[in-house]
Design an enzyme around this catalytic site. Structure first.
Site: not given
Ligand SMILES: *Cc1c(COP(=O)(O)O)cnc(C)c1O
Length: 402
Positions: A119, A386, A97
């Site tokens: 948000e 992610s 993010k």
């Molecule tokens: C917020 C988040 C997501 C989901 O958001 P996307 O916009 O679909 O990427 C996925 N993995 C992590 C670690 C997150 O913090």
């Protein structure tokens, strides 16, 4: 030729439409701010100085490039395809993010804004926004459902420590979708000095395409890394899909490569009934939510459905409109993993590789754990890791998987 055709397909038209999806469904009062944002972003995108500053911060502040790691023990454990992990979990603040937060923060500054609003559900996007506000010397306010504030108390504290004001939202289900409504209200009232830093590839045009562009670095790096390590492109890219930003960031630069299959994994939650999951493609249908036309979980009467996922980052009733179009065209396959499968996948990764993933990418891993054993040993899968699991320790502890 194919390349330019596919890229044209994946770039929205002048109204922000990906085929029939996307667009700009906002009240009159927000039309001017989103148009102003679109113009500012177009100018910034073409500005070498802006790009240089963005890439400098991605590198020196956030920690890019992130490694692509060949997970040999996990691969051996599953006995099939070669599994590579794109290590977004190693970034500053613990998830992908920060890429988007840095991009939009710089853009806000360039536009002369002095205040950021955002948000947040789990608090991850709120923490990324609070971090960037501190870095760039901007004031910031983060809206968060009261239910989520109680569940994610340590992230609330992190944001406050970073100097951000966290405002609890007590309306509706007291979760993310109510926080988004409140942030939009704030934006309408304070647009002259405020930028709304939206956290995924959602909302009215230009947000979905702009946020994707800030995350494209994930796929660009992956391409160079897999070519260097394996000498060829991967057979599969796999990522979890909440709003859809980490997945499109990985996928986008491979869309024109027909040999690269792509798999998006949504939250299957604890069951197939409406309200028990957040699998928009399995249980939703097209509709408008928060300014965009896309797949939405809704009742027969068109009321927005409640959702459930063990991972707050996947727990949202709509999906980014570009994903709706990639689903419609069949270019990307979408599937889902349950709460339980995600927990078990996280434990498997922890014990084979010494990496504790966030529960969101654990959904992508769960799908890989299902499929990899049936694939040949020369198949290459890249999974987008992610985020890291620190934020989820409380959930792991109470889940009973250890
Ligand atoms: C917020 C988040 C997501 C989901 O958001 P996307 O916009 O679909 O990427 C996925 N993995 C992590 C670690 C997150 O913090």
């Amino acid at each position: 030729m194919t390349q330019s055709l596919n890229h044209a397909m994946a770039w929205p038209d002048a109204r922000g439409r990906y085929g029939e999806f996307g667009g700009r469904f906002v009240p009159e009062t927000l039309m001017h701010p989103v148009e102003e944002l679109e113009r500012a972003w177009e100018a910034a995108r073409a500005d070498e100085q802006f790009q240089a500053e963005f890439h400098r911060l991605l590198k020196d502040y956030a920690g890019r490039p992130t490694p692509l790691y060949h997970a040999r023990r996990l691969t051996e454990h599953l006995g099939g395809a070669q599994i590579y992990l794109k290590r977004e979990d190693l970034l500053h603040t613990g998830a992908h993010k920060i890429n988007n937060a840095i991009g939009q923060g710089l853009l806000a500054k360039r536009m002369g804004k002095t205040r950021l609003i955002a948000e947040t559900g789990a608090g991850q996007h709120g923490v990324a926004t609070a971090t960037v506000a501190a870095l760039l010397g901007l004031r910031s306010v983060v809206y968060m459902g009261e239910e989520d504030m109680a569940r994610q108390a340590s992230n609330v504290f992190r944001m406050r420590l970073l100097g951000t004001e966290v405002v609890g939202v007590g309306s509706g289900s007291k979760t993310l979708k109510d926080a988004i409504n409140e942030a939009m209200r704030d934006w309408v009232a304070n647009v002259s000095d405020t930028h709304y830093l939206l956290g995924s590839v959602l909302g009215p045009h230009p947000y979905p395409v702009m946020v994707r562009e800030f995350h494209r670095v994930i796929g660009r790096e992956t391409r160079a890394e897999i070519l260097a390590q394996a000498g060829r492109l991967p057979d599969y890219l796999v990522a979890c899909v909440g709003g859809g930003s980490n997945s499109i960031g990985l996928f986008y630069d491979f869309l024109a490569d027909p040999g690269v299959k792509m798999l998006g994994v949504e939250a299957g939650g604890r069951g197939a009934n409406l309200g028990e999951h957040a699998a928009r493609f399995a249980g939703g249908r097209p509709g408008v939510l928060h300014g965009t036309y896309t797949y939405v979980l809704q009742t027969g009467d068109g009321l927005i459905s409640t959702t459930h996922s063990i991972s707050a980052g996947l727990d949202y009733p709509a999906v980014g409109p570009e994903h709706a179009s990639l689903y419609a065209s069949g270019r990307v396959e979408y599937t889902r993993a349950s709460d339980q499968a995600a927990l078990e996948a996280a434990r498997t990764l922890a014990r084979t590789e010494g990496i504790i993933p966030a529960l969101e990418p654990a959904h992508a891993l769960a799908e890989v754990i299902q499929r990899a054993p049936k694939m040949s040993k020369d198949t290459i899968i890249v999974v987008n890791l992610s985020g890291r699991g620190d934020k989820d320790m409380g959930i792991f502890q109470s889940s009973g998987i250890v």
